[in-house]
Design an enzyme around this catalytic site. Structure first.
Site, PDB file in Angstrom:
ATOM      1  CG  ASP A 199     -12.072   1.891   2.658  1.00 15.63           C
ATOM      2  OD1 ASP A 199     -12.739   1.156   2.944  1.00 15.63           O
ATOM      3  OD2 ASP A 199     -11.733   2.738   3.212  1.00 15.63           O
TER       4      ASP A 199
ATOM      5  CG  HIS B 164      -1.807  -1.119   1.416  1.00 16.91           C
ATOM      6  ND1 HIS B 164      -2.948  -1.189   0.800  1.00 16.91           N
ATOM      7  CD2 HIS B 164      -1.878  -2.190   1.771  1.00 16.91           C
ATOM      8  CE1 HIS B 164      -3.832  -2.253   0.826  1.00 16.91           C
ATOM      9  NE2 HIS B 164      -3.062  -3.080   1.602  1.00 16.91           N
TER      10      HIS B 164
ATOM     11  CG  ASP C 272       0.549  -0.837   5.254  1.00 20.35           C
ATOM     12  OD1 ASP C 272       0.097  -0.369   4.367  1.00 20.35           O
ATOM     13  OD2 ASP C 272      -0.634  -1.619   5.932  1.00 20.35           O
TER      14      ASP C 272
ATOM     15  CB  THR D 175      -7.713   4.208  -1.368  1.00 18.60           C
ATOM     16  OG1 THR D 175      -7.419   2.803  -0.841  1.00 18.60           O
ATOM     17  CG2 THR D 175      -9.164   4.372  -1.348  1.00 18.60           C
TER      18      THR D 175
ATOM     19  CD  GLU E 252      -7.551  -8.231   5.948  1.00 20.60           C
ATOM     20  OE1 GLU E 252      -6.451  -7.661   6.552  1.00 20.60           O
ATOM     21  OE2 GLU E 252      -8.272  -7.648   5.350  1.00 20.60           O
TER      22      GLU E 252
ATOM     23  CG  HIS F 212      -4.979   9.903   6.228  1.00 17.64           C
ATOM     24  ND1 HIS F 212      -4.876   9.734   4.784  1.00 17.64           N
ATOM     25  CD2 HIS F 212      -5.518   9.179   7.078  1.00 17.64           C
ATOM     26  CE1 HIS F 212      -5.390   8.300   5.045  1.00 17.64           C
ATOM     27  NE2 HIS F 212      -5.861   7.986   6.369  1.00 17.64           N
TER      28      HIS F 212
END
Length: 333
Positions: free
Chosen positions: A133, A9, A278, A92, A195, A59
């Site tokens: 998502d 990601h 990640d 995303t 998961e 973010h």
């Protein structure tokens, strides 16, 4: 050893060095003083809750196209320095950002890919997967698919769709028509699956979509709480599994490396791919993941090479497979 990375990601792959660069950029552009809250959280405890504090920071500091470009370039270069010759980067498209559209975001990431591969990382092949998502609406998924279709037809960069997000929420059924359409037009499909435990019905539905690859699959094996029915379906379909060892251990979806489900699938010669998930958040590299696999599952150098070489079979760029196989054969141990 040359390596293939198929589950990475973008935002989660930012190194601490890149995070600091982006913080400095944010301060410069916004005139924010050094006392603000733009600080990299301490991850010394390797606790999941602390790891995900980094996403709050990310973010804040990737709210400009300049920052996104810088982030993507650095991530690609990091993988290149780790011996990754083929990378599928997933991201995303940012929604409701006042400074750019989803298309502008994707165009910026694609430009970073083109520029980095032609300048600093010559010979490296980087492709893009657009993530849907599962916590968002079907309208959002439709928009993401439209963007993927557009750039799939215009260039060879976008090759597939990914389903990700919080596995405990969202109704994935509303996305099925979009996945069917994506496969119909030639886009590949990878799905985060199983998961969380006991989600047997959803797992069965996702398997029946026959995606090209599956991410994590933590509870697919019967010895890990999976249903025998779904496990049999998985074996019949032989959909390759993307394994992220460190991510799962830190996330505590598995208790330890010794108890990781990778070992069970490797023992039955199931199609396995080692990945990072990640690498920035979990402080790992693909080389480290191979070392962990070697140490905990008694893999020889030949085993590790074959694991890397076999990963070529599962990339989403069919036209690059022969080229990569030729390259790998130069490294046979």
């Amino acid at each position: 050893m040359p390596k293939i990375e198929l589950h990475a990601h973008l935002n989660g792959s930012l190194s601490q060095k890149t995070l600091q660069k982006l913080i400095d950029l944010k301060k410069t552009k916004s005139g924010i003083n050094a006392e603000c809250d733009l600080k990299i959280p301490c991850l010394t405890s390797r606790n999941l809750s602390e790891c995900f504090k980094v996403f709050d920071l990310i973010h804040k500091i990737t709210d400009s196209l300049e920052a996104i470009y810088m982030a993507a370039c650095d991530v690609i270069e990091d993988f290149y320095k780790d011996g990754v010759h083929y990378l599928e980067l997933r991201t995303t498209p940012k929604e409701n950002c006042p400074f750019f559209t989803q298309e502008m975001y994707i165009e910026t990431v694609m430009k970073a890919i083109a520029d980095t591969c032609s300048q600093k990382c010559k010979g490296m092949i980087v492709k893009l997967l657009l993530s849907i998502d599962r916590n968002r609406t079907s309208r959002y998924a439709e928009e993401t698919l439209k963007i993927a279709e557009r750039y799939f037809s215009l260039s060879s960069c976008v090759v597939g769709i990914d389903l990700s997000g919080n596995p405990k929420s969202g109704d994935v059924e509303c996305f099925f028509p979009y996945f069917d359409y994506a496969k119909k037009i030639g886009l590949k499909l990878t799905i985060h699956i199983s998961e969380v435990p006991d989600n047997f019905n959803e797992v069965e539905q996702l398997l029946k979509l026959q995606p090209n690859r599956l991410g994590h699959g933590t509870y697919l094996h019967p010895q890990k709480g999976g249903s025998f029915k779904n496990f049999k379906l998985l074996q019949d379909l032989e959909i390759p599994l993307e394994f992220c060892l460190t991510s799962n251990v830190i996330s505590k979806t598995v208790s330890s490396y010794e108890e990781h489900h990778f070992k069970l699938f490797k023992e039955i010669n199931y199609p396995c791919i080692l990945c990072t998930d990640d690498k920035g958040i979990f402080n790992t590299t693909l080389s480290k993941e191979y070392c962990l696999a070697s140490n905990h599952y008694s893999l020889t150098k030949e085993d590790m090479f074959n694991l890397s070489y076999d990963s070529i079979n599962y990339i989403f760029s069919d036209d690059k497979k022969d080229e990569l196989r030729t390259l790998w054969k130069q490294y046979i141990v």
